[in-house]
Write a protein that holds these residues in place. Structure first.
Motif, PDB file in Angstrom:
ATOM      1  N   PRO A 162      -4.670  12.120  -7.247  1.00 22.51           N
ATOM      2  CA  PRO A 162      -4.766  13.259  -6.238  1.00 22.51           C
ATOM      3  C   PRO A 162      -5.752  12.572  -4.797  1.00 22.51           C
ATOM      4  CG  PRO A 162      -5.767  13.617  -7.986  1.00 22.51           C
ATOM      5  CD  PRO A 162      -5.196  12.494  -8.318  1.00 22.51           C
ATOM      6  N   MET A 163      -5.358  11.674  -4.685  1.00 20.07           N
ATOM      7  CA  MET A 163      -6.384  11.092  -2.897  1.00 20.07           C
ATOM      8  C   MET A 163      -5.705  10.539  -2.773  1.00 20.07           C
ATOM      9  SD  MET A 163      -8.631   8.246  -5.447  1.00 20.07           S
ATOM     10  CE  MET A 163      -9.118   9.216  -6.647  1.00 20.07           C
ATOM     11  N   LEU A 164      -5.868   9.725  -1.068  1.00 22.53           N
ATOM     12  CA  LEU A 164      -5.569   9.138  -0.506  1.00 22.53           C
ATOM     13  C   LEU A 164      -6.600   7.683   0.097  1.00 22.53           C
ATOM     14  CD1 LEU A 164      -4.482  11.598   2.707  1.00 22.53           C
ATOM     15  CD2 LEU A 164      -3.208  10.501   0.788  1.00 22.53           C
ATOM     16  N   GLY A 165      -5.144   6.523  -0.378  1.00 20.66           N
ATOM     17  CA  GLY A 165      -6.464   5.596   0.095  1.00 20.66           C
ATOM     18  C   GLY A 165      -7.151   5.553   1.307  1.00 20.66           C
ATOM     19  N   GLU A 166      -8.181   4.852   1.110  1.00 14.86           N
ATOM     20  CA  GLU A 166      -9.009   3.791   2.133  1.00 14.86           C
ATOM     21  C   GLU A 166      -8.823   2.661   2.243  1.00 14.86           C
ATOM     22  OE1 GLU A 166     -10.687   6.094   3.934  1.00 14.86           O
ATOM     23  OE2 GLU A 166     -10.871   8.267   2.929  1.00 14.86           O
ATOM     24  N   PRO A 167      -8.828   1.947   3.759  1.00 11.70           N
ATOM     25  CA  PRO A 167      -8.873   0.205   3.444  1.00 11.70           C
ATOM     26  C   PRO A 167      -9.702  -0.332   2.931  1.00 11.70           C
ATOM     27  CG  PRO A 167      -8.795   1.528   6.135  1.00 11.70           C
ATOM     28  CD  PRO A 167      -9.531   2.795   4.982  1.00 11.70           C
ATOM     29  N   GLN A 168     -10.520  -0.371   2.368  1.00 19.38           N
ATOM     30  CA  GLN A 168     -11.290  -0.457   1.312  1.00 19.38           C
ATOM     31  C   GLN A 168     -10.697  -0.878   0.280  1.00 19.38           C
ATOM     32  OE1 GLN A 168     -15.351   1.590   0.583  1.00 19.38           O
ATOM     33  NE2 GLN A 168     -14.549   3.522  -0.932  1.00 19.38           N
ATOM     34  N   PRO A 224       1.205  -1.653  -0.315  1.00 20.15           N
ATOM     35  CA  PRO A 224       0.346  -0.116   0.022  1.00 20.15           C
ATOM     36  C   PRO A 224       0.423   1.187   0.068  1.00 20.15           C
ATOM     37  CG  PRO A 224      -0.331  -1.433   2.176  1.00 20.15           C
ATOM     38  CD  PRO A 224       0.882  -2.292   1.140  1.00 20.15           C
ATOM     39  N   GLY A 225      -0.033   2.384  -0.716  1.00 14.16           N
ATOM     40  CA  GLY A 225       0.756   3.865  -0.131  1.00 14.16           C
ATOM     41  C   GLY A 225       0.321   4.128   1.226  1.00 14.16           C
ATOM     42  N   PHE A 226       0.376   4.919   0.942  1.00  9.90           N
ATOM     43  CA  PHE A 226      -0.762   6.020   2.101  1.00  9.90           C
ATOM     44  C   PHE A 226      -1.976   5.887   2.446  1.00  9.90           C
ATOM     45  CE2 PHE A 226      -1.901   9.094   5.140  1.00  9.90           C
ATOM     46  CZ  PHE A 226      -0.856   9.230   5.496  1.00  9.90           C
ATOM     47  N   ILE A 227      -2.336   5.068   3.588  1.00  3.51           N
ATOM     48  CA  ILE A 227      -3.626   4.941   3.490  1.00  3.51           C
ATOM     49  C   ILE A 227      -4.494   5.002   4.496  1.00  3.51           C
ATOM     50  CG2 ILE A 227      -5.088   3.057   3.556  1.00  3.51           C
ATOM     51  CD1 ILE A 227      -3.838   2.661   0.846  1.00  3.51           C
ATOM     52  N   ARG A 228      -5.211   5.866   4.458  1.00  2.05           N
ATOM     53  CA  ARG A 228      -6.509   6.669   5.787  1.00  2.05           C
ATOM     54  C   ARG A 228      -6.949   5.526   6.945  1.00  2.05           C
ATOM     55  NH1 ARG A 228     -10.227  11.536   5.603  1.00  2.05           N
ATOM     56  NH2 ARG A 228      -9.028  11.411   7.588  1.00  2.05           N
ATOM     57  N   THR A 229      -5.991   5.468   7.646  1.00  2.00           N
ATOM     58  CA  THR A 229      -6.481   5.206   8.970  1.00  2.00           C
ATOM     59  C   THR A 229      -6.616   5.988  10.848  1.00  2.00           C
ATOM     60  OG1 THR A 229      -4.176   3.851   9.878  1.00  2.00           O
ATOM     61  CG2 THR A 229      -5.438   3.028   7.914  1.00  2.00           C
ATOM     62  N   ALA A 230      -6.719   4.815  11.470  1.00  2.00           N
ATOM     63  CA  ALA A 230      -7.230   6.079  12.451  1.00  2.00           C
ATOM     64  C   ALA A 230      -5.426   6.358  13.131  1.00  2.00           C
ATOM     65  CB  ALA A 230      -7.194   5.423  13.475  1.00  2.00           C
ATOM     66  N   ALA A 231      -4.269   5.425  13.283  1.00  3.88           N
ATOM     67  CA  ALA A 231      -3.019   5.741  12.932  1.00  3.88           C
ATOM     68  C   ALA A 231      -2.445   6.736  11.895  1.00  3.88           C
ATOM     69  CB  ALA A 231      -2.073   4.775  12.787  1.00  3.88           C
ATOM     70  N   THR A 232      -2.946   6.941  11.198  1.00  8.67           N
ATOM     71  CA  THR A 232      -2.014   7.478   9.575  1.00  8.67           C
ATOM     72  C   THR A 232      -3.576   9.177   9.615  1.00  8.67           C
ATOM     73  OG1 THR A 232      -3.690   6.741   8.309  1.00  8.67           O
ATOM     74  CG2 THR A 232      -1.902   5.948   8.121  1.00  8.67           C
ATOM     75  N   ASP A 233      -4.199   9.142  10.824  1.00 16.54           N
ATOM     76  CA  ASP A 233      -4.907  10.396  10.808  1.00 16.54           C
ATOM     77  C   ASP A 233      -4.100  11.259  11.718  1.00 16.54           C
ATOM     78  OD1 ASP A 233      -6.528  10.663   8.647  1.00 16.54           O
ATOM     79  OD2 ASP A 233      -8.245   9.986  10.159  1.00 16.54           O
ATOM     80  N   ARG A 234      -3.110  10.438  12.984  1.00 16.27           N
ATOM     81  CA  ARG A 234      -2.771  10.911  13.210  1.00 16.27           C
ATOM     82  C   ARG A 234      -1.604  11.477  13.054  1.00 16.27           C
ATOM     83  NH1 ARG A 234      -4.127   6.296  16.841  1.00 16.27           N
ATOM     84  NH2 ARG A 234      -2.565   5.802  17.003  1.00 16.27           N
TER      85      ARG A 234
END
Length: 237
Positions: A200-206, A171-181
């Protein structure tokens, strides 16, 4: 297509949060029997760097289910610090929580994966295994994820005679609770990530879960020893 994993027994580590939680939910939606493992908040609580605890856990899974068709090693932990500030203790802790945390569950699960005869191991490397992200103090993390890539190729070779496939998702940068911090702590980080991404977007767990469904399914029966970059194009240039 619904029920692509119907009848399969899947173990997902790190299933309480982030990518692991996304994969576990997606697998359940696709008909798998999902056994979630994490330090807390899952079907089974386990310290996945504790050899005895991991052996006991997979012994219980074997007694209940008799086999494992999909093993997803999503659990991980890393200390992020620049080399001058990175203690040897934190270096060792990160490597244990990037490498041992994959090795110990996979070794314990191996007889159950072989019992399946058509099993899939899905490990997680990272875009950081291929390139450095400017501004990211990720030395130990990069080393650990590079190790996961190499380990998985070897597992693919060792598993092939037994019908056990092994692949990685990077994965590249995926938005999670940890990466949001991390994003909250460093306002410039998002711009640095998007500057590297083609999309031009951040990835999501899905976004990761969709690939994991395919790798866990019989649709990917001819796929092993491969790595799949899901990173918005960050490593493609």
């Amino acid at each position: 297509m619904a029920e692509r994993l119907a009848g399969k027994v899947a173990v997902v580590t790190g299933a309480a949060n982030g990518i692991g939680a996304g994969v576990a939910a997606a697998f359940a939606d696709q008909g798998a029997t999902v056994i979630g493992v994490d330090q807390a908040g899952c079907d089974h609580a386990c310290d996945l760097t504790d050899e005895a605890a991991v052996t006991a856990l997979f012994g219980c899974i074997g007694e209940t289910h008799g086999r494992i068709d999909i093993l997803v090693n999503a659990a991980a932990y890393a200390v992020f610090a620049w080399i001058e500030e990175l203690s040897y203790q934190d270096w060792k802790r990160t490597l244990a929580c990037e490498l041992d945390i994959v090795f110990l569950p996979t070794r314990a699960a191996w007889p159950l994966l072989k019992a399946s005869g058509r099993a899939s191991v899905i490990n997680f490397a990272s875009a950081n295994a291929y390139h450095a992200l400017p501004g990211s103090a990720a030395l130990a993390h990069c080393a650990g994820k590079g190790g996961v890539l190499a380990m998985t190729r070897q597992l693919a070779m060792e598993g092939a005679p037994h019908g056990v496939r092994a692949n990685t998702i990077s994965p590249g940068f995926i938005r999670t609770a940890a990466t949001d911090r991390h994003l909250a702590a460093d306002p410039a980080l998002k711009a640095q990530i998007l500057a590297k991404n083609m999309l031009p977007m951040l990835g999501e767990p899905q976004d990761i879960a969709f690939a994991a469904i395919w790798l866990g399914s019989d649709e990917a029966r001819y796929v092993t020893g491969a790595d799949f970059s899901i990173d918005g194009g960050a490593t493609a240039w």
